[in-house]
Design a protein around this motif. Structure first.
Motif, mmCIF file in Angstrom:
data_model
loop_
_atom_site.group_PDB
_atom_site.id
_atom_site.type_symbol
_atom_site.label_atom_id
_atom_site.label_comp_id
_atom_site.label_asym_id
_atom_site.label_seq_id
_atom_site.Cartn_x
_atom_site.Cartn_y
_atom_site.Cartn_z
ATOM 1 N N MET A 1 0.845 -1.191 0.000
ATOM 2 C CA MET A 1 0.000 0.000 0.000
ATOM 3 C C MET A 1 0.880 1.240 0.000
ATOM 4 O O MET A 1 1.924 1.267 0.634
ATOM 5 C CB MET A 1 -0.916 -0.001 1.220
ATOM 6 C CG MET A 1 -1.963 -1.105 1.180
ATOM 7 S SD MET A 1 -3.079 -1.129 2.592
ATOM 8 C CE MET A 1 -4.121 0.256 2.229
ATOM 9 N N SER A 2 0.442 2.263 -0.701
ATOM 10 C CA SER A 2 1.116 3.553 -0.694
ATOM 11 C C SER A 2 0.757 4.241 0.621
ATOM 12 O O SER A 2 -0.419 4.382 0.951
ATOM 13 C CB SER A 2 0.628 4.399 -1.867
ATOM 14 O OG SER A 2 1.124 5.713 -1.763
ATOM 15 N N THR A 3 1.770 4.657 1.375
ATOM 16 C CA THR A 3 1.530 5.264 2.692
ATOM 17 C C THR A 3 2.149 6.651 2.757
ATOM 18 O O THR A 3 3.298 6.852 2.369
ATOM 19 C CB THR A 3 2.111 4.385 3.815
ATOM 20 O OG1 THR A 3 1.549 3.077 3.714
ATOM 21 C CG2 THR A 3 1.808 4.968 5.180
ATOM 22 N N GLU A 107 -3.090 3.413 1.202
ATOM 23 C CA GLU A 107 -4.127 3.160 0.203
ATOM 24 C C GLU A 107 -3.571 2.329 -0.940
ATOM 25 O O GLU A 107 -2.407 2.468 -1.321
ATOM 26 C CB GLU A 107 -4.650 4.487 -0.352
ATOM 27 C CG GLU A 107 -5.700 4.333 -1.425
ATOM 28 C CD GLU A 107 -6.246 5.656 -1.934
ATOM 29 O OE1 GLU A 107 -6.961 5.633 -2.941
ATOM 30 O OE2 GLU A 107 -5.948 6.713 -1.334
ATOM 31 N N ASP A 108 -4.432 1.501 -1.500
ATOM 32 C CA ASP A 108 -4.096 0.802 -2.735
ATOM 33 C C ASP A 108 -5.365 0.293 -3.403
ATOM 34 O O ASP A 108 -6.373 0.046 -2.739
ATOM 35 C CB ASP A 108 -3.151 -0.369 -2.492
ATOM 36 C CG ASP A 108 -2.370 -0.752 -3.750
ATOM 37 O OD1 ASP A 108 -2.521 -0.084 -4.799
ATOM 38 O OD2 ASP A 108 -1.602 -1.723 -3.690
ATOM 39 N N ASP A 123 1.506 3.905 -7.148
ATOM 40 C CA ASP A 123 1.894 4.413 -5.824
ATOM 41 C C ASP A 123 2.233 5.900 -5.806
ATOM 42 O O ASP A 123 1.772 6.624 -4.919
ATOM 43 C CB ASP A 123 3.055 3.602 -5.248
ATOM 44 C CG ASP A 123 2.601 2.343 -4.532
ATOM 45 O OD1 ASP A 123 1.375 2.082 -4.475
ATOM 46 O OD2 ASP A 123 3.469 1.619 -4.014
ATOM 47 N N PRO A 124 3.042 6.419 -6.750
ATOM 48 C CA PRO A 124 3.343 7.861 -6.710
ATOM 49 C C PRO A 124 2.105 8.737 -6.884
ATOM 50 O O PRO A 124 1.993 9.782 -6.238
ATOM 51 C CB PRO A 124 4.319 8.057 -7.881
ATOM 52 C CG PRO A 124 4.899 6.719 -8.134
ATOM 53 C CD PRO A 124 3.833 5.728 -7.775
ATOM 54 N N VAL A 125 1.171 8.321 -7.717
ATOM 55 C CA VAL A 125 -0.056 9.094 -7.934
ATOM 56 C C VAL A 125 -0.893 9.102 -6.658
ATOM 57 O O VAL A 125 -1.392 10.151 -6.231
ATOM 58 C CB VAL A 125 -0.857 8.522 -9.130
ATOM 59 C CG1 VAL A 125 -2.200 9.221 -9.261
ATOM 60 C CG2 VAL A 125 -0.047 8.648 -10.409
ATOM 61 N N ILE A 126 -1.042 7.942 -6.037
ATOM 62 C CA ILE A 126 -1.785 7.849 -4.771
ATOM 63 C C ILE A 126 -1.111 8.701 -3.708
ATOM 64 O O ILE A 126 -1.767 9.416 -2.946
ATOM 65 C CB ILE A 126 -1.910 6.384 -4.319
ATOM 66 C CG1 ILE A 126 -2.790 5.593 -5.289
ATOM 67 C CG2 ILE A 126 -2.464 6.301 -2.894
ATOM 68 C CD1 ILE A 126 -2.770 4.083 -5.058
ATOM 69 N N GLY A 127 0.226 8.655 -3.667
ATOM 70 C CA GLY A 127 0.978 9.425 -2.667
ATOM 71 C C GLY A 127 0.764 10.917 -2.788
ATOM 72 O O GLY A 127 0.532 11.611 -1.790
ATOM 73 N N VAL A 128 0.818 11.455 -4.002
ATOM 74 C CA VAL A 128 0.607 12.891 -4.221
ATOM 75 C C VAL A 128 -0.800 13.278 -3.781
ATOM 76 O O VAL A 128 -1.004 14.286 -3.094
ATOM 77 C CB VAL A 128 0.838 13.253 -5.713
ATOM 78 C CG1 VAL A 128 0.323 14.646 -6.037
ATOM 79 C CG2 VAL A 128 2.313 13.140 -6.052
#
Length: 147
Positions: A1-3, A107-108, A123-128
């Motif tokens: 998951m992107s955290t 989130e993922d 992951d980078p898109v979710i992180g931003v």
């Protein structure tokens, strides 16, 4: 998951007040355009928010449901936005005493076309998106939303 994790200059109790008011969800969650209905039991296990995602006139009506909760500390959600898919989200609050807390969002994608996108790209898109979500959440909590 992107955290994504952020230190808030706001007590965890104030942040939780924003989270537990489902009508405020579209004010801090990036991508949520409006809230159409909130179950009276929000944010208890099984409760739902009925929201729209996107920008007018291209809105998708769907829902987010609570899959786990530790009141004041943790909220686990299944966010739906079909035809894009579904995502698992875990929001964690760590009270640091005084007027500070640490808030994390993990989130993922779990179903649908979003799951097909390679993790290294999603992951980078979710992180931003979630960094901005945390900024909005902190501002709302500091401003007294939910009280």
């Amino acid at each position: 998951m992107s955290t994504v994790t952020q230190l808030f200059k706001t007590p965890a109790a104030d942040v939780w007040k924003v989270i537990e008011d489902g009508w405020l969800y579209s004010g801090w969650v990036v991508g949520a355009s409006r809230i159409r209905a909130v179950d009276g039991t929000w944010p208890q296990l099984g409760a739902k928010l009925h929201h729209s995602v996107g920008s007018w006139p291209f809105l998708i009506d769907d829902s987010t449901s609570v899959t786990g909760v530790e009141t004041g500390r943790k909220l686990e959600l299944l966010a739906r936005g079909w035809p894009m898919g579904e995502a698992k989200i875990v929001i964690t609050l760590e009270d640091l005493g005084g007027r500070e807390c640490r808030v994390s969002i993990a989130e993922d994608a779990v179903r649908g076309p979003g799951k097909v996108v390679p993790k290294v790209l999603r992951d980078p898109v979710i992180g931003v998106r979630n960094r901005e979500t945390l900024k909005r959440l902190e501002l709302m909590a500091a401003g007294g939303a939910g009280r």
